[in-house]
Enzyme design. Structure first.
Site, PDB file in Angstrom:
ATOM      1  N   TYR A  45     -52.862  19.265 -23.986  1.00  0.00           N
ATOM      2  CA  TYR A  45     -53.678  20.083 -23.074  1.00  0.00           C
ATOM      3  C   TYR A  45     -55.128  20.032 -23.518  1.00  0.00           C
ATOM      4  O   TYR A  45     -55.415  20.132 -24.719  1.00  0.00           O
ATOM      5  CB  TYR A  45     -53.204  21.547 -23.078  1.00  0.00           C
ATOM      6  CG  TYR A  45     -52.705  21.950 -21.715  1.00  0.00           C
ATOM      7  CD1 TYR A  45     -53.602  21.991 -20.637  1.00  0.00           C
ATOM      8  CD2 TYR A  45     -51.370  22.226 -21.476  1.00  0.00           C
ATOM      9  CE1 TYR A  45     -53.152  22.309 -19.376  1.00  0.00           C
ATOM     10  CE2 TYR A  45     -50.926  22.549 -20.205  1.00  0.00           C
ATOM     11  CZ  TYR A  45     -51.821  22.581 -19.156  1.00  0.00           C
ATOM     12  OH  TYR A  45     -51.393  22.895 -17.901  1.00  0.00           O
ATOM     13  N   GLU A  47     -58.058  21.492 -21.389  1.00  0.00           N
ATOM     14  CA  GLU A  47     -58.949  22.083 -20.366  1.00  0.00           C
ATOM     15  C   GLU A  47     -60.373  22.156 -20.903  1.00  0.00           C
ATOM     16  O   GLU A  47     -60.584  22.541 -22.057  1.00  0.00           O
ATOM     17  CB  GLU A  47     -58.475  23.491 -20.004  1.00  0.00           C
ATOM     18  CG  GLU A  47     -57.331  23.488 -19.014  1.00  0.00           C
ATOM     19  CD  GLU A  47     -56.880  24.898 -18.651  1.00  0.00           C
ATOM     20  OE1 GLU A  47     -57.432  25.877 -19.188  1.00  0.00           O
ATOM     21  OE2 GLU A  47     -55.956  25.009 -17.834  1.00  0.00           O
ATOM     22  N   ASP A 191     -68.166   7.556  -0.950  1.00  0.00           N
ATOM     23  CA  ASP A 191     -66.813   7.440  -1.483  1.00  0.00           C
ATOM     24  C   ASP A 191     -66.499   5.950  -1.518  1.00  0.00           C
ATOM     25  O   ASP A 191     -66.237   5.336  -0.480  1.00  0.00           O
ATOM     26  CB  ASP A 191     -65.839   8.200  -0.576  1.00  0.00           C
ATOM     27  CG  ASP A 191     -64.397   8.052  -1.032  1.00  0.00           C
ATOM     28  OD1 ASP A 191     -64.115   7.196  -1.891  1.00  0.00           O
ATOM     29  OD2 ASP A 191     -63.535   8.785  -0.504  1.00  0.00           O
ATOM     30  N   THR A 217     -61.734   6.163  -6.325  1.00  0.00           N
ATOM     31  CA  THR A 217     -60.450   6.089  -7.013  1.00  0.00           C
ATOM     32  C   THR A 217     -60.624   5.042  -8.107  1.00  0.00           C
ATOM     33  O   THR A 217     -61.596   4.279  -8.108  1.00  0.00           O
ATOM     34  CB  THR A 217     -59.316   5.635  -6.072  1.00  0.00           C
ATOM     35  OG1 THR A 217     -59.661   4.362  -5.530  1.00  0.00           O
ATOM     36  CG2 THR A 217     -59.089   6.617  -4.942  1.00  0.00           C
ATOM     37  N   LYS A 220     -57.762   0.994  -7.054  1.00  0.00           N
ATOM     38  CA  LYS A 220     -57.760  -0.026  -5.991  1.00  0.00           C
ATOM     39  C   LYS A 220     -58.433  -1.285  -6.545  1.00  0.00           C
ATOM     40  O   LYS A 220     -57.892  -1.890  -7.455  1.00  0.00           O
ATOM     41  CB  LYS A 220     -58.430   0.538  -4.747  1.00  0.00           C
ATOM     42  CG  LYS A 220     -57.667   1.769  -4.213  1.00  0.00           C
ATOM     43  CD  LYS A 220     -58.270   2.309  -2.949  1.00  0.00           C
ATOM     44  CE  LYS A 220     -57.394   3.347  -2.323  1.00  0.00           C
ATOM     45  NZ  LYS A 220     -57.691   4.734  -2.623  1.00  0.00           N
ATOM     46  N   ARG A 226     -53.839   5.167 -11.450  1.00  0.00           N
ATOM     47  CA  ARG A 226     -54.102   6.040 -10.309  1.00  0.00           C
ATOM     48  C   ARG A 226     -54.979   7.187 -10.775  1.00  0.00           C
ATOM     49  O   ARG A 226     -54.655   7.857 -11.759  1.00  0.00           O
ATOM     50  CB  ARG A 226     -52.800   6.624  -9.755  1.00  0.00           C
ATOM     51  CG  ARG A 226     -51.733   5.640  -9.435  1.00  0.00           C
ATOM     52  CD  ARG A 226     -50.705   6.239  -8.509  1.00  0.00           C
ATOM     53  NE  ARG A 226     -51.297   6.348  -7.195  1.00  0.00           N
ATOM     54  CZ  ARG A 226     -51.434   5.319  -6.364  1.00  0.00           C
ATOM     55  NH1 ARG A 226     -51.018   4.121  -6.688  1.00  0.00           N
ATOM     56  NH2 ARG A 226     -51.997   5.486  -5.189  1.00  0.00           N
TER      57      ARG A 226
HETATM   58  C1  LIG Z   1     -61.929   6.177   0.981  1.00  0.00           C
HETATM   59  C2  LIG Z   1     -60.839   6.873   0.231  1.00  0.00           C
HETATM   60  N1  LIG Z   1     -61.111   8.021  -0.387  1.00  0.00           N
HETATM   61  C3  LIG Z   1     -60.168   8.703  -1.058  1.00  0.00           C
HETATM   62  C4  LIG Z   1     -58.884   8.235  -1.136  1.00  0.00           C
HETATM   63  C5  LIG Z   1     -57.854   9.101  -1.789  1.00  0.00           C
HETATM   64  O1  LIG Z   1     -57.400   8.631  -2.964  1.00  0.00           O
HETATM   65  P1  LIG Z   1     -56.069   9.235  -3.608  1.00  0.00           P
HETATM   66  O2  LIG Z   1     -54.942   8.683  -2.843  1.00  0.00           O
HETATM   67  O3  LIG Z   1     -56.168   8.770  -5.037  1.00  0.00           O
HETATM   68  O4  LIG Z   1     -56.176  10.711  -3.515  1.00  0.00           O
HETATM   69  C6  LIG Z   1     -58.550   7.022  -0.532  1.00  0.00           C
HETATM   70  C7  LIG Z   1     -57.161   6.529  -0.621  1.00  0.00           C
HETATM   71  O5  LIG Z   1     -56.702   5.704   0.036  1.00  0.00           O
HETATM   72  C8  LIG Z   1     -59.554   6.327   0.185  1.00  0.00           C
HETATM   73  O6  LIG Z   1     -59.276   5.199   0.828  1.00  0.00           O
END
Ligand SMILES: Cc1ncc(COP(=O)(O)O)c(C=O)c1O
Length: 429
Positions: A45, A47, A191, A217, A220, A226
């Site tokens: 843990y 935090e 994002d 993320t 990918k 993950r």
């Molecule tokens: C543009 C985008 N943002 C966020 C996410 C979310 O990621 P997670 O599945 O790890 O929560 C994805 C997942 O496909 C995504 O394509």
């Protein structure tokens, strides 16, 4: 050993070994990344943040988390990083929590045009708690018209503008987005969940100099475990938004840290953070640039070949690792669900996906989305990708012919033996 669970894990390993993985959001991490995730760090843990924890015994995990932070900052030339988000959606939720109040307006990319649930879908917290508005693509071109984005921003006066998507194959004009954000006094968040690895390798435009905040993320194109991250460039010292009770400005970096913990999450997953550190080390190796370039060339080779065979690709091609295929141009009566099922029977894994202005629902769809991040990790080059297009075309032309699909499946399985996965690295347990 729990044979019920581990037999299933072994079955999944075999599935991954034998098939062609075209799901655009998936990849194969290194065995080292998997090893870090399966380590004793899962017991700890922690935090808080390195040097400021709510639990004792964090001397070692502090060093691990700091390593992950330093490496990701080096990758993106960032000044700030938070490596704790459990996923991409958690990273986005944390930023929203830090930067918006319930009911505030924000502007994101339309889910039905390729956006993500966490950018304002009415069934997601982002659409339930905040006032979501959308921009999208043009029907004729399949691309974003930036003048329309500006007009929409001037109309809805969002507090936050989000760029980035799950199924958009073109690069993003971050500089223009920033000019629009500045014009309406909004924060700009990119994002980069999908193209992060290509951005890291400088194969796509860099959002860091233009966006206040960047989320991603790590699993990918970045090819890690993950998880999620938040990074910032020079804006980390920006006092936008919050003040202390005494009226002193709070820097964005600490607002965002609080957004993740304690705002959105509890204890960080230090085993996953260690795996992120390992993956970031791999991204910093020059071989990752070779990989990223190949991901792009493979996607372009597939898009060209699909177009030659009569398939419609939204926007006509791709700048990144993925593309959205509109099945209607070649097979008006074949929907995305049927296509997905037929391809899976041939061990070619894809996902059905709505295309912009789709005439079918999200459960049926008129499109499929494919990407080259995972097959490139397996070692595929352009020639292998052309073979995949041949199989896909054969499957879709014969989507109800089970015998034919089984025949293609054995060809696929045979072919994949040339591209070993975790051989002598991950043994069946
Ligand atoms: C543009 C985008 N943002 C966020 C996410 C979310 O990621 P997670 O599945 O790890 O929560 C994805 C997942 O496909 C995504 O394509």
């Amino acid at each position: 050993m729990d044979s019920l669970v581990f037999d299933l894990i072994n079955k999944e390993l075999e599935r991954q070994r034998h098939g062609v993985e075209l799901i655009a959001s998936e990849n194969f991490t290194s065995a080292a990344v998997i090893k870090a995730m399966g380590s004793c760090l899962t017991n700890k843990y922690a935090e808080g943040y390195p040097g400021k924890r709510y639990y004792g015994g964090c001397e070692v995990v502090d060093q691990i988390e700091q390593l992950a932070i330093d490496r990701v900052c080096e990758i993106f030339s960032a000044e700030y990083a938070n490596v704790q988000p459990h996923s991409g959606a958690q990273a986005n939720a944390s930023v929203f929590l830090a930067c918006l109040k319930p009911g505030d307006s924000f502007l994101g990319f339309d889910l039905s045009h390729g956006g993500h649930l966490s950018h304002g879908s009415p069934v997601n917290y982002s659409g339930l708690v905040y006032n979501a508005h959308f921009y999208g693509v043009e029907e004729e071109t399949g691309t974003i018209d930036m003048d329309k984005v500006e007009a929409k921003a001037l109309e809805v006066k969002p507090k936050l503008i989000v760029c980035g998507a799950s199924a958009y194959s073109r690069d993003w004009d971050y500089a223009r987005f920033r000019a629009i954000a500045d014009k309406v006094g909004a924060l700009l968040m990119a994002d980069i969940a999908h193209p992060a690895g290509l951005i890291a390798a400088k194969e796509l435009n860099d959002p860091i100099p233009h966006c206040h905040i960047v989320t991603s993320t790590t699993h990918k194109t970045l090819r890690g475990p993950r998880g999620g991250i938040i990074v910032m460039g020079k804006d980390f010292e920006n006092p936008w938004g919050r003040t202390t009770k005494k009226g002193e400005a709070i820097m964005m970096s600490s607002v965002l840290n609080s957004g993740v913990f304690p705002g959105m999450q509890g204890g960080p997953l230090e085993h996953v953070i260690a795996a992120k550190a390992v993956a970031f080390g791999e991204v910093l190796d020059p071989s990752f640039t070779t990989y990223a370039k190949q991901v792009k060339s493979n996607a372009q080779a597939m898009a060209k070949s699909l177009v030659e065979k009569g398939y419609g690709i939204i926007s006509g091609g791709t700048d990144n690792h993925l593309m959205l295929i509109d099945l209607r141009s070649k097979f008006p009566d074949l929907n995305g669900r049927q296509a997905e099922n037929a391809l899976i029977q041939a061990d070619i894994t894809i996902n059905k996906n709505m295309v912009p202005f789709d005439s079918r629902s999200a459960f049926v769809t008129s499109g499929i989305r494919i990407g080259t991040a995972a097959i490139t990790t397996r070692g595929f080059v352009e020639q292998d990708c052309l073979q995949v297009v041949e199989w896909m075309d054969e499957v879709l032309n014969n989507f109800e012919d089970e015998k034919k699909l089984a025949g293609i499946r054995s060809e696929v399985n045979q072919y994949m033996q040339k591209f070993p996965l975790y051989e002598n690295e991950l043994t069946a347990v």
